[in-house]
Write a protein that holds these residues in place. Structure first.
Motif, short mmCIF file in Angstrom:
data_model
loop_
_atom_site.label_atom_id
_atom_site.label_comp_id
_atom_site.label_asym_id
_atom_site.label_seq_id
_atom_site.Cartn_x
_atom_site.Cartn_y
_atom_site.Cartn_z
N LEU B 24 0.86 -1.18 0.00
CA LEU B 24 0.00 0.00 0.00
C LEU B 24 0.90 1.22 0.00
O LEU B 24 1.83 1.32 0.78
CB LEU B 24 -0.85 -0.02 1.28
N LYS B 25 0.63 2.16 -0.92
CA LYS B 25 1.40 3.39 -0.96
C LYS B 25 0.44 4.56 -1.05
O LYS B 25 -0.50 4.53 -1.85
CB LYS B 25 2.33 3.38 -2.19
N GLY B 26 0.66 5.56 -0.21
CA GLY B 26 -0.24 6.71 -0.28
C GLY B 26 0.08 7.74 0.77
O GLY B 26 1.08 7.65 1.49
N ILE B 27 -0.78 8.73 0.82
CA ILE B 27 -0.66 9.81 1.81
C ILE B 27 -0.95 9.24 3.19
O ILE B 27 -1.88 8.45 3.36
CB ILE B 27 -1.64 10.94 1.46
N ALA B 28 -0.15 9.65 4.16
CA ALA B 28 -0.36 9.19 5.53
C ALA B 28 -0.80 10.37 6.39
O ALA B 28 -0.14 11.41 6.40
CB ALA B 28 0.93 8.57 6.08
N ALA B 29 -1.90 10.21 7.09
CA ALA B 29 -2.40 11.30 7.93
C ALA B 29 -1.80 11.21 9.32
O ALA B 29 -1.90 10.17 9.97
CB ALA B 29 -3.92 11.24 8.00
N PRO B 30 -1.14 12.29 9.81
CA PRO B 30 -0.57 12.26 11.17
C PRO B 30 -1.64 12.54 12.22
O PRO B 30 -2.38 13.52 12.11
CB PRO B 30 0.47 13.39 11.12
N LEU B 31 -1.72 11.69 13.21
CA LEU B 31 -2.65 11.88 14.33
C LEU B 31 -1.86 11.61 15.61
O LEU B 31 -1.95 10.54 16.20
CB LEU B 31 -3.82 10.89 14.18
N PRO B 32 -1.02 12.59 16.00
CA PRO B 32 -0.08 12.33 17.11
C PRO B 32 -0.78 12.36 18.47
O PRO B 32 -0.49 13.21 19.30
CB PRO B 32 0.95 13.45 16.97
N ILE B 33 -1.66 11.40 18.69
CA ILE B 33 -2.42 11.31 19.94
C ILE B 33 -2.32 9.87 20.44
O ILE B 33 -2.40 8.94 19.64
CB ILE B 33 -3.90 11.69 19.70
#
Lengths: 474, 229
Positions: B24-33
């Motif tokens: 899987l390759k794609g945009i990764a959403a950061p959710l630093p919680i």
């Protein structure tokens, strides 16, 4: 039953070994499931998929369904009195259980109640069994020395179709509690103290065995409270070795073995303990005598301090990311660092849930409430864990004491623990709750939840703010 | 107990490609919680659903939308390019709490097929694999590197066969996955059909088991009366 093993085994090992059907190359096992509990919220997709694939329920006689999560709890409730989409799930559960030949305790059945309350009280939950349910608090049943696990809907479907569960053995953690719990300090305070110590992910990947003299001295109700919260430390299951307390509780229950079968069962159950020299992957010890009544201040069950304490200060955080997480929790909970816990006012009090809605919990609440009045600013709900608990509390005069004190007396269900029904907090409302989760929005969007024991919840209802129940004159 | 090699599972050509998870390759959403629980990932509105499909609208609802249902413009999934994220990067204990599989269904329906975090709650992890969504555990220093790449809007690749996360700068970060889960994802196995291949073993187990605990074997008279009016 597998042949006796030379290797010393834990309670968990014994129950696990007795249920392995086959082992895969990587150590995963196909486990036999003795009891499968089903309810309205996590089962519709499982039944639908079963139907679509033309599959049947492999062992309907091992499968028991009850409505608890979204049924209304108002007195005089009917099939029509719930919220619309909840009603649809209730109708589906009734239709699905009828179609697949599964026992179903409906709303009016005298055996209805929270799935993790009725399993034990009907004697469906027994030592040495494997138990699964599409609910994360299934470890509750481990208080009887069962291996009980929460699963997702695809696993519900897998169990319905095959009566098995695919799992890898877990690591083991023994939590030993020794010493006597102080007067007014309960199993709930003990488990909150443990979670505060090891963290909300402290037992992830582990099966916990609760042991030690404190645990052995607890009633079944207290043990169920401990086991119910094992998931809040991340544990896959919590277990307690069965003993005379367990056997006495089960004797005569409708689904427990009867007559000579009961004696045979007790003989078998008596071997369900951790061998003296068995090793755990980890051990934690706690001195129960030092545990105080506990109150959570944040949005994770490990955000907990004694009632005598203060809201912590993120400036004193030590672990990476901890300060940010604390600040986030404090902002959500509308609290300031350093605030005394006893100065926090409450709007609502909820006494109920699979953790704390058994007869002993309600007796403890009544003992605090007797002859007193709920603070006029507070709305206090008491929701028995089952129709049976409700009847018993009414017979014992508990309901009368609570109603006299100004508590609302409801029908059995999950109620405000999860807010999947009409019982929920409004935004900004602050609740002292005997339930098990203080997550953001858990009891209603923007609701503020503080987890406490039943006597502490009762004390907060009377005072209108948190108060050490031990300081209330009897 | 027999322990046949995993290759005995038929790798039929009939398994559709979309059932298999390879890379899987794609945009990764950061959710630093930390401790992002399933009540947040799939709030109670989703719990009213009676099908598995179309739950993406409710994903992370309290973070994505305000009380009036308006998008919170500063939340990562409401911004470009993360609106089209295929991966999510989070902190410790992701997916804790309720066993609701709706969390996995909502992530998948939104288009997220992998979550990268230092640790996951166990039931959530199982739910992901059943829905061909990959939980990728990475120790904190490596996780921080992926988080930085996600925040920069760079594409992140997860290669299951090689068990590595690849960043745009060429770094390859190895991760752990249970061999059984890996095999099942790669082959796109239908768990129930696979288990039913061992029906004889189940039957043999039941014979033994109920000889030992006969009181569990049958349907009692009490049980026969349990269906609602």
């Amino acid at each position: 039953m597998s042949a006796p093993s030379p290797r010393p085994r834990t309670l968990y090992d014994k129950v696990w070994d007795a249920h392995v059907i086959r082992t895969y190359e990587d150590g995963s096992c196909l486990l036999y499931v003795d009891r499968h509990f089903v309810f309205e919220v996590t089962s519709p997709q499982a039944f639908e998929a079963l139907r679509d694939a033309g599959r049947r329920v492999r062992r309907p006689q091992a499968t028991f369904a009850v409505a608890d999560h979204n049924i209304p709890t108002l007195p005089g409730r009917t099939d029509d009195s719930g919220e619309a989409d909840g009603r649809a799930q209730l109708a589906l559960l009734r239709a699905n259980t009828a179609e697949f030949g599964i026992s179903y305790f409906d709303m009016k059945d005298p055996r209805q109640g929270i799935v993790h309350v009725i399993g034990p009280e009907l004697g469906l939950t027994q030592p040495g069994l494997t138990i699964a349910c599409g609910d994360s608090h299934t470890p509750t049943h481990g208080a009887f020395g069962a291996y009980a696990v929460g699963v997702g809907t695809s696993e519900v479907e897998h169990i319905l179709a095959t009566q098995t569960l695919l799992q890898k053995p877990a690591r083991t953690l023994r939590i030993r509690a020794d010493g006597r719990l102080g007067l007014g300090v309960t199993a709930k305070d003990l488990i909150l103290a443990v979670i505060g110590r090891i963290g909300a992910a402290g037992a992830t990947g582990h099966v916990v065995e609760f042991a030690g003299e404190t645990v052995a001295g607890l009633s079944m109700e207290g043990r169920l409270t401990l086991s119910s919260m094992a998931i809040e430390a991340g544990a896959r299951a919590g277990m307690i070795a069965p003993d005379d307390t367990t056997f006495a509780y089960l004797k005569g229950r409708p689904f427990a073995p009867q007559g000579t079968d009961f004696d045979r069962a007790v003989e078998k159950w008596s071997h369900l303990f951790t061998d003296h020299d068995a090793e755990f992957d980890r051990e934690v010890a706690i001195d129960a005598a030092t545990v105080e009544p506990m109150v959570t201040w944040g949005t994770s069950p490990d955000d907990v301090v004694p009632v005598s304490g203060r809201v912590p200060d993120p400036a004193r955080a030590t672990r990476p990311g901890e300060a940010e997480a604390m600040a986030r929790a404090l902002s959500y909970m509308r609290l300031t660092p350093g605030q005394r816990i006893a100065d926090i006012p409450v709007d609502k009090v909820f006494i109920g849930s699979c953790t704390n809605a058994r007869i002993e919990d309600l007796r403890a609440v009544a003992a605090v409430a007797r002859g007193r009045k709920v603070n006029p600013r507070v709305t206090a709900l008491v929701v028995p864990g089952s129709a049976q608990v409700k009847r018993r509390a009414e017979e014992e005069g508990i309901a009368a004491i609570l109603k006299e004190a100004g508590f609302e007396w409801r029908e059995a269900g999950c109620s405000m623990c999860i807010g999947l029904n009409a019982d929920r907090l409004k935004p900004g409302e602050r609740c002292a709750s005997t339930s098990n989760r203080n997550f953001e929005g858990r009891q209603g969007p923007e609701g503020l939840t503080h987890l406490v024991s039943p006597p502490m919840a009762a004390a907060a209802a009377l005072a209108g703010h948190f108060v050490d129940v031990r300081t209330l004159a009897p | 107990m027999s322990s046949p090699p995993m290759s005995d599972t038929p790798m039929s050509e009939a398994v559709p490609a979309e059932r298999r998870f390879t890379r899987l390759k794609g945009i990764a959403a950061p959710l630093p919680i930390a401790n992002v629980n399933t009540d947040i990932i799939a709030p109670k509105d989703l719990m009213r659903a009676v099908t598995r499909k179309g739950l993406g609208w409710g994903l992370l609802r309290p973070y994505r939308f305000d009380g009036e249902g308006r998008e919170r413009p500063d939340f990562v999934l409401n911004r470009e390019p993360w609106r089209h994220a295929a991966l999510l990067v989070a902190h410790e204990n992701f997916g804790c709490g309720s066993s609701r599989e709706h969390a996995a269904w909502a992530l998948a329906d939104f288009g997220i097929r992998a979550v990268i975090a230092p640790s996951f709650a166990e039931i959530f992890q199982n739910n992901c694999i059943k829905n061909r969504l990959l939980p990728v555990p990475l120790p904190r220093p490596q996780l921080d590197a992926v988080m930085a790449a996600a925040e920069a809007g760079e594409e992140v690749e997860v290669a299951l066969e090689a068990q590595v996360v690849r960043l745009a700068d060429g770094r390859a970060l190895p991760f752990e996955v249970s061999p059984l889960a890996r095999h099942r994802l790669l082959a796109g196995i239908d768990d129930i059909a696979d288990t039913l291949r061992y029906e004889d073993d189940i039957l043999a187990f039941e014979d033994r088991h109920f000889r030992d605990t006969p009181w569990l074997a049958g349907r009692t008279k009490i049980e026969e009366k349990t269906h609602g009016s």
